[in-house]
Design a protein around this motif. Structure first.
Motif, PDB file in Angstrom:
ATOM      1  N   ARG A  39       0.840  -1.188   0.000  1.00  0.00           N
ATOM      2  CA  ARG A  39       0.000   0.000   0.000  1.00  0.00           C
ATOM      3  C   ARG A  39       0.878   1.241   0.000  1.00  0.00           C
ATOM      4  O   ARG A  39       1.978   1.236   0.539  1.00  0.00           O
ATOM      5  CB  ARG A  39      -0.908   0.003   1.234  1.00  0.00           C
ATOM      6  CG  ARG A  39      -1.824  -1.212   1.323  1.00  0.00           C
ATOM      7  CD  ARG A  39      -2.420  -1.390   2.688  1.00  0.00           C
ATOM      8  NE  ARG A  39      -3.208  -2.610   2.768  1.00  0.00           N
ATOM      9  CZ  ARG A  39      -3.645  -3.141   3.897  1.00  0.00           C
ATOM     10  NH1 ARG A  39      -3.367  -2.556   5.044  1.00  0.00           N
ATOM     11  NH2 ARG A  39      -4.359  -4.242   3.883  1.00  0.00           N
ATOM     12  N   VAL A  88       7.905  -2.216   4.145  1.00  0.00           N
ATOM     13  CA  VAL A  88       7.569  -0.902   4.696  1.00  0.00           C
ATOM     14  C   VAL A  88       8.823  -0.098   5.025  1.00  0.00           C
ATOM     15  O   VAL A  88       8.908   1.108   4.743  1.00  0.00           O
ATOM     16  CB  VAL A  88       6.683  -1.053   5.945  1.00  0.00           C
ATOM     17  CG1 VAL A  88       6.497   0.290   6.650  1.00  0.00           C
ATOM     18  CG2 VAL A  88       5.325  -1.640   5.557  1.00  0.00           C
ATOM     19  N   THR A  95       4.003   2.431   2.197  1.00  0.00           N
ATOM     20  CA  THR A  95       3.628   2.894   3.542  1.00  0.00           C
ATOM     21  C   THR A  95       2.952   1.799   4.363  1.00  0.00           C
ATOM     22  O   THR A  95       2.825   1.932   5.579  1.00  0.00           O
ATOM     23  CB  THR A  95       2.686   4.096   3.452  1.00  0.00           C
ATOM     24  OG1 THR A  95       1.506   3.727   2.724  1.00  0.00           O
ATOM     25  CG2 THR A  95       3.379   5.258   2.743  1.00  0.00           C
ATOM     26  N   GLY A  96       2.488   0.750   3.709  1.00  0.00           N
ATOM     27  CA  GLY A  96       1.850  -0.350   4.415  1.00  0.00           C
ATOM     28  C   GLY A  96       1.998  -1.632   3.634  1.00  0.00           C
ATOM     29  O   GLY A  96       2.079  -1.624   2.396  1.00  0.00           O
ATOM     30  N   ARG A  98       0.833  -5.982   3.674  1.00  0.00           N
ATOM     31  CA  ARG A  98       0.153  -7.126   4.271  1.00  0.00           C
ATOM     32  C   ARG A  98       0.742  -8.387   3.658  1.00  0.00           C
ATOM     33  O   ARG A  98       0.875  -8.490   2.432  1.00  0.00           O
ATOM     34  CB  ARG A  98      -1.348  -7.082   4.004  1.00  0.00           C
ATOM     35  CG  ARG A  98      -2.106  -8.247   4.664  1.00  0.00           C
ATOM     36  CD  ARG A  98      -3.586  -8.220   4.324  1.00  0.00           C
ATOM     37  NE  ARG A  98      -4.274  -9.337   4.962  1.00  0.00           N
ATOM     38  CZ  ARG A  98      -4.880  -9.269   6.140  1.00  0.00           C
ATOM     39  NH1 ARG A  98      -4.881  -8.129   6.812  1.00  0.00           N
ATOM     40  NH2 ARG A  98      -5.469 -10.317   6.648  1.00  0.00           N
ATOM     41  N   THR A 133       0.151  -7.427   9.116  1.00  0.00           N
ATOM     42  CA  THR A 133      -0.056  -6.096   8.555  1.00  0.00           C
ATOM     43  C   THR A 133       0.949  -5.148   9.187  1.00  0.00           C
ATOM     44  O   THR A 133       1.001  -5.029  10.416  1.00  0.00           O
ATOM     45  CB  THR A 133      -1.487  -5.605   8.826  1.00  0.00           C
ATOM     46  OG1 THR A 133      -2.417  -6.557   8.316  1.00  0.00           O
ATOM     47  CG2 THR A 133      -1.727  -4.258   8.160  1.00  0.00           C
ATOM     48  N   GLY A 135       2.879  -1.211   9.111  1.00  0.00           N
ATOM     49  CA  GLY A 135       2.755   0.176   8.688  1.00  0.00           C
ATOM     50  C   GLY A 135       3.550   1.071   9.605  1.00  0.00           C
ATOM     51  O   GLY A 135       4.275   0.602  10.493  1.00  0.00           O
ATOM     52  N   THR A 139       3.002  -3.158  13.819  1.00  0.00           N
ATOM     53  CA  THR A 139       2.800  -4.434  13.135  1.00  0.00           C
ATOM     54  C   THR A 139       1.765  -5.250  13.897  1.00  0.00           C
ATOM     55  O   THR A 139       1.840  -5.354  15.121  1.00  0.00           O
ATOM     56  CB  THR A 139       4.117  -5.231  13.054  1.00  0.00           C
ATOM     57  OG1 THR A 139       5.113  -4.415  12.414  1.00  0.00           O
ATOM     58  CG2 THR A 139       3.942  -6.512  12.266  1.00  0.00           C
TER      59      THR A 139
END
Length: 297
Positions: A39, A88, A95-96, A98, A133, A135, A139
């Motif tokens: 992301r 990241v 920025t993110g 998964r 996930t 960011g 985490t």
């Protein structure tokens, strides 16, 4: 008409990574299915075809293979955490991230009653899962399993339910209870013994299913969730999806035979799908960690 790009992410789905540790006579095997999703501000790639900020999905695949070699696979959760933090922390536009990992279990083949050092047989249908996930704000690790098929031949009932003009189901005071369980649980941190904690959660799920008398599959899910939170302090939330694998008595009367709960017809569909979320009091919100939440198998 005015349109806008509302949301986006991209990644590499289902990279099959098999890591074999060969540095001793007794080899070790981890069999993973890895999916990554990144992301960030990649709108230009969608709107203008500008790929200057896009890390290719092919690179994401290669990273999974390289990390399996460089860092090994101590657990699916740890491996997913390493990958997510790398994307990241080390890839500027991201920025993110998964990372979803499924692990397929293998059991060692027995030769003359002894486990063989480098031969395995695939173990059943159950699949271990992990979703990480990552960011700027931290985490989140979600572990789980799917296709854990369990059955108890007694200790279950279903009575006192609402009826209307379309109801044909008879009440049952002693029935077969079976499900193919999907469960995901969220950890309170990232520095854990993931293999050991996974084994404890799985054991609690199975022993609770077996030991607790069930008034309904709904109640059984609550009992399992409560038991996990009581027994495993590292878990702050657990989610279930449980299809009710119905077993109906076979009618043997045309053959002059009685059937006192011994022969059943196993119906695969349609089925009841029971879902529940059990959360520890005071647990922080998971944000978007549940984007791919449990659902029907």
């Amino acid at each position: 008409m005015t349109a806008r790009l509302h949301a986006h992410q991209y990644g590499k789905a289902e990279t099959r990574v098999v890591r074999i540790l060969r540095d001793a006579p007794r080899h070790e095997l981890r069999d993973l299915n890895v999916s990554t999703a990144l992301r960030g501000d990649f709108a230009a790639a969608y709107l203008d075809g500008d790929q200057s900020a896009v890390l290719p999905t092919d690179t994401q695949r290669n990273t999974a293979f390289a990390y399996a070699k460089e860092h090994g696979v101590s657990s699916p959760e740890a491996f997913a955490t390493l990958l997510a933090r790398h994307f990241v922390d080390d890839v500027g536009p991201v920025t993110g991230a998964r990372v979803d990992v499924e692990e397929y279990a293998w059991n060692r083949v027995l030769v003359d009653g002894v486990e063989h050092d480098h031969t395995w047989v695939r173990s059943g249908q159950e699949v271990r899962t992990a979703s990480v996930t990552a960011g700027a704000d931290g985490t989140t690790v979600v572990a789980g399993l799917r296709d854990l098929t369990v059955l108890k031949s007694t200790g279950s009932e279903f009575r006192g339910f609402l009826t209307d003009g379309y109801t044909t189901l008879a009440e049952a005071s002693d029935r077969v209870l079976a499900t193919s369980l999907v469960a995901q649980w969220r950890y309170a941190g990232t520095d854990l013994d993931f293999d050991g904690t996974y084994a404890r959660v799985r054991e609690v799920l199975l022993t609770t299913f077996a030991a607790e008398h069930s008034l309904a599959l709904q109640q059984t899910l609550w009992q399992m969730g409560e038991a996990v939170l009581d027994a495993v302090p590292e878990v702050v939330e657990i989610r279930f999806a449980a299809p009710n694998k119905h077993h109906f008595l076979a009618d043997l009367s045309p053959f002059g035979l009685e059937n006192p709960g011994e022969v059943f017809f196993a119906a695969d569909r349609p089925y009841g799908l029971i879902e529940a979320v059990v959360v520890r009091d005071g647990a922080p919100d998971a944000g978007d960690a549940w984007t791919r939440s449990v659902g029907a198998p």
